[in-house]
Design an enzyme around this catalytic site. Sequence first.
Site, PDB file in Angstrom:
ATOM      1  CE  LYS A  52       2.099   2.250  -2.601  1.00  0.00           C
ATOM      2  NZ  LYS A  52       2.570   3.392  -3.407  1.00  0.00           N
ATOM      3  CB  VAL A  53       1.795  -0.942   3.907  1.00  0.00           C
ATOM      4  CG1 VAL A  53       1.244  -0.033   4.993  1.00  0.00           C
ATOM      5  CG2 VAL A  53       0.715  -1.894   3.387  1.00  0.00           C
ATOM      6  CB  SER A  54       5.861  -3.343   1.732  1.00  0.00           C
ATOM      7  OG  SER A  54       6.779  -2.281   1.736  1.00  0.00           O
ATOM      8  CB  THR A 103       7.208  -5.719  -1.979  1.00  0.00           C
ATOM      9  OG1 THR A 103       6.024  -5.370  -1.261  1.00  0.00           O
ATOM     10  CG2 THR A 103       6.913  -6.824  -2.960  1.00  0.00           C
ATOM     11  CB  ALA A 104      12.332  -4.132  -2.764  1.00  0.00           C
ATOM     12  CG  HIS A 144       9.770   3.905  -5.871  1.00  0.00           C
ATOM     13  ND1 HIS A 144       8.668   3.142  -6.142  1.00  0.00           N
ATOM     14  CD2 HIS A 144       9.755   4.117  -4.533  1.00  0.00           C
ATOM     15  CE1 HIS A 144       8.002   2.902  -5.028  1.00  0.00           C
ATOM     16  NE2 HIS A 144       8.648   3.474  -4.036  1.00  0.00           N
TER      17      HIS A 144
END
Length: 273
Positions: A52-54, A103-104, A144
């Site tokens: 799982k990655v951005s 991403t944020a 989150h």
Amino acid sequence: MRMAYSPCPNDTFVFHALAHGLVPGSPPVTVDFADVDVTNGAAERGEYDLVKVSYAALPWLLDQYTLLPCGGALGRGCGPLVLSRGSDSVEGKTVAVPGDRTTAYLLFRLWSSEHPPAEVVVRPFAEIMPAVAAGEIDAGLVIHEARFTYQRYGLHAAADLGEWWESTTGLPIPLGAILARNDSTEVTPAQAAKLVRASVEAAWANPAASRSYVLEHAQEMEDDVVDQHIGLYVNEFTRDLGADGYAAVDALLGRAAEAGLVPPVAIPRLSAV
């Protein structure tokens, strides 16, 4: 098969079946838990078969990995928040972010490009809200479950980057992606996509089966926050990105490339049917 994802409820909910040998045809799975800023770096080093990655990190990863059309976090009303003690502006301020290839942070850079902060510092996600509340930094970028709990710190939502993104593009917001290593000896990307989709469908078919696993890794979240978290981040795009999901990824990375923030990249489509 080596796999890494976060301990957040959406990931443990989605991958419970795969991690516990409940998906037919899956090889044995070993799981490492880490925040996404850690998995972004691990993926760049090629450490995992599934990771799982951005979405923001994809331009540096797609030479080794393939984006899967399922298992990730993408949706509406679920974007990062910019939190402060009262101000709506970050211009000239010090802002903490959870990772430089998240991403944020990419969304933040696009949003604040005309009125940038004076300084950006990387802090572990769990430290950001307390640091803003204590006055150690002016503002913080959070993700989150923070969108359900920031009021407890007396903080103000200066901006909802998900709302900003949706209002300017009409598209859902791409947050976390699932990648499969191209040269894995355990599973091909096409096989991985089928296994991940089966794990998603197993989670929806029997939500109670994963409850103890989710709560074990939920970092002392209350049950209602866990449920809100899963309800927000596990949605139709988790099963299949579809046309809107891929369009959202193309838009994010395309805008970022035009702004000189990431290298240009083409996102190949992969089916998990």
